[in-house]
Design an enzyme around this catalytic site. Structure first.
Site, PDB file in Angstrom:
ATOM      1  N   LYS A  84       0.844  -1.196   0.000  1.00 26.64           N
ATOM      2  CA  LYS A  84       0.000   0.000   0.000  1.00 26.64           C
ATOM      3  C   LYS A  84       0.882   1.249   0.000  1.00 26.64           C
ATOM      4  O   LYS A  84       1.750   1.404   0.856  1.00 26.64           O
ATOM      5  CB  LYS A  84      -0.934   0.007   1.223  1.00 26.64           C
ATOM      6  CG  LYS A  84      -1.955  -1.121   1.208  1.00 26.64           C
ATOM      7  CD  LYS A  84      -2.836  -1.104   2.441  1.00 26.64           C
ATOM      8  CE  LYS A  84      -3.934  -0.078   2.323  1.00 26.64           C
ATOM      9  NZ  LYS A  84      -4.909  -0.185   3.436  1.00 26.64           N
ATOM     10  N   ILE A  85       0.613   2.109  -0.969  1.00 29.74           N
ATOM     11  CA  ILE A  85       1.375   3.343  -1.140  1.00 29.74           C
ATOM     12  C   ILE A  85       0.409   4.526  -1.048  1.00 29.74           C
ATOM     13  O   ILE A  85      -0.639   4.519  -1.701  1.00 29.74           O
ATOM     14  CB  ILE A  85       2.075   3.374  -2.511  1.00 29.74           C
ATOM     15  CG1 ILE A  85       2.955   2.130  -2.711  1.00 29.74           C
ATOM     16  CG2 ILE A  85       2.868   4.653  -2.688  1.00 29.74           C
ATOM     17  CD1 ILE A  85       4.191   2.086  -1.862  1.00 29.74           C
TER      18      ILE A  85
END
Length: 216
Positions: A84-85
């Protein structure tokens, strides 16, 4: 529509997995912190439950170079890891590079269709619009999902839409009707989806009537 469970609690994940209703897991630093366990051992415990199903783990860095370094370490945990960015300019830089390295990404904290469009153009695997948080400030979160789905269909982006920050069963229903790829759902909402008062009444009646059946 796929259903991911939004939790880091192994017991909740195990229960949902045993029911056969989940296709993956999403976590975040807040959910991880609630478990009070070391990160590595918790993640490995979750992976032992879900096998090869995808699990999203979030970076905590703010600079692209540091995000990339974190993501590379996380990806070594297993082939099912999705990183997750955050949806920032630095995050987009990281996504572009990580995609080129074959690392799956989930662009998170998306609150506008323009953000989703940019994340898709960067090549992210998943885009996560947070609908509950929009509802909290008197915006209609599902309208955002509908706009993103339309944009992705218009231009045939391969990025998948994960409807996030789900608060109740109606959110899940609306996500399915719109055509979202994934809804990531807290365990309590999964339980609410299962239950219906008429089902309970029906079971009670059948059991009551069965007692009236002669045994010999």
């Amino acid at each position: 529509m796929k259903i991911f469970i939004d939790t880091a609690n192994p017991d909740e994940i195990r229960k949902a997995y045993e029911m056969g209703v989940i296709d993956g897991v999403t976590t975040n630093p807040t959910l991880i912190s609630k478990e009070g366990k070391p990160f590595d051992s918790l993640v490995h415990e979750i992976c032992s439950i879900i096998g090869k199903l995808p699990i999203s783990l979030e970076v905590i860095s703010l600079k692209a170079e540091e995000m990339i370094e974190e993501a590379q370490k996380l990806s070594k945990i297993g082939e099912n890891i999705v990183v997750k960015i955050p949806m920032t300019s630095e995050g987009l830089k990281a996504v572009k590079i990580l995609v080129g390295q074959g690392i799956k990404t989930n662009t998170t904290l998306v609150f506008s269709p323009a953000q989703a469009l940019l994340a898709a153009k960067a090549g992210t695997t998943y885009v996560s619009p947070f609908i509950g948080r929009l509802d909290d400030i008197s915006q209609t979160g599902m309208e955002l999902v509908e706009q993103i789905v339309t944009i992705f269909e218009n231009y045939q982006f391969e990025s998948q839409v994960i409807v996030s920050s789900i608060r109740h069963p109606v959110h899940v229903l609306e996500a399915a009707l719109i055509g979202a790829d994934v809804a990531t759902v807290p365990y309590k909402v999964i339980e609410q989806l299962i239950r219906h008062p008429l089902t309970d009444i029906g079971i009670e009646r059948f059991l009551s009537d069965w007692k009236k059946v002669p045994k010999k």
